[in-house]
Design an enzyme around this catalytic site. Sequence first.
Site, mmCIF file in Angstrom:
data_model
loop_
_atom_site.group_PDB
_atom_site.id
_atom_site.type_symbol
_atom_site.label_atom_id
_atom_site.label_comp_id
_atom_site.label_asym_id
_atom_site.label_seq_id
_atom_site.Cartn_x
_atom_site.Cartn_y
_atom_site.Cartn_z
ATOM 1 N N GLU A 43 -2.571 -0.483 4.681
ATOM 2 C CA GLU A 43 -2.975 -0.865 6.031
ATOM 3 C C GLU A 43 -1.946 -1.793 6.662
ATOM 4 O O GLU A 43 -1.077 -2.341 5.988
ATOM 5 C CB GLU A 43 -4.347 -1.534 5.997
ATOM 6 C CG GLU A 43 -5.441 -0.584 5.564
ATOM 7 C CD GLU A 43 -6.812 -1.232 5.514
ATOM 8 O OE1 GLU A 43 -7.777 -0.463 5.371
ATOM 9 O OE2 GLU A 43 -6.933 -2.472 5.603
ATOM 10 N N CYS B 233 -2.315 6.613 4.960
ATOM 11 C CA CYS B 233 -3.351 7.011 4.006
ATOM 12 C C CYS B 233 -2.749 7.215 2.623
ATOM 13 O O CYS B 233 -1.550 7.429 2.464
ATOM 14 C CB CYS B 233 -4.009 8.304 4.480
ATOM 15 S SG CYS B 233 -4.865 8.160 6.061
ATOM 16 N N CYS C 202 -8.490 12.789 5.855
ATOM 17 C CA CYS C 202 -8.655 12.778 7.303
ATOM 18 C C CYS C 202 -7.917 13.985 7.907
ATOM 19 O O CYS C 202 -7.167 14.682 7.214
ATOM 20 C CB CYS C 202 -8.138 11.470 7.902
ATOM 21 S SG CYS C 202 -6.328 11.310 7.894
ATOM 22 N N ASN D 174 -3.548 3.865 -0.043
ATOM 23 C CA ASN D 174 -3.505 3.549 1.375
ATOM 24 C C ASN D 174 -2.846 2.187 1.579
ATOM 25 O O ASN D 174 -2.948 1.290 0.747
ATOM 26 C CB ASN D 174 -4.894 3.628 2.027
ATOM 27 C CG ASN D 174 -5.956 2.738 1.429
ATOM 28 O OD1 ASN D 174 -6.043 2.572 0.211
ATOM 29 N ND2 ASN D 174 -6.791 2.171 2.283
ATOM 30 N N GLU E 71 -3.081 9.809 0.731
ATOM 31 C CA GLU E 71 -2.523 11.153 0.638
ATOM 32 C C GLU E 71 -1.095 11.193 1.172
ATOM 33 O O GLU E 71 -0.213 11.817 0.573
ATOM 34 C CB GLU E 71 -3.382 12.162 1.420
ATOM 35 C CG GLU E 71 -4.812 12.258 0.932
ATOM 36 C CD GLU E 71 -5.774 11.313 1.640
ATOM 37 O OE1 GLU E 71 -6.939 11.702 1.828
ATOM 38 O OE2 GLU E 71 -5.389 10.180 1.995
ATOM 39 N N CYS F 133 -4.088 13.900 7.485
ATOM 40 C CA CYS F 133 -3.672 14.170 6.104
ATOM 41 C C CYS F 133 -3.862 15.633 5.746
ATOM 42 O O CYS F 133 -3.063 16.211 5.010
ATOM 43 C CB CYS F 133 -4.414 13.266 5.129
ATOM 44 S SG CYS F 133 -3.779 11.573 5.154
#
Length: 137
Positions: free
Chosen positions: A49, A58, A91, A47, A60, A94
């Site tokens: 940010e 993310c 999520c 991930n 993924e 994803c």
Amino acid sequence: MSATTSGIGALIEMARAARANAYAPYSRFAVGAAIRAEDGKLYAGANVENAAYPEGQCAETSAIGAMIAAGARRIEAMVVLADGATLCAPCGGCRQRIREFADGETLIHVAGPQGVRATFALSDLLPESFGPGHLAG
């Protein structure tokens, strides 16, 4: 980051290594993911940010991007690895991104530092999903 192998252990190790490089200064919740593509090669992501929160990505998504950049187009299996007491399943966004390159039977392994904690078929995570086949013909 990519390599070639078929075992789940190799996916876990790649996800663990990617997680160690996650950029998560705001949430402090590092996640790593690894994909085994249909050709047997492995791709990892972490991930990333951003101070403008919606602009992060993310793990993924990062792993899928690495797979696509290398020319692969099909996810055979995926590991998502994070710390914490609860499962860190992909999520919603994803799940839809995974669906673009996988089918309902593709296995998503949710892991913690000690190993796999749960395994789901994508169809369990995203039932009645919309995918590329809906736009064909």
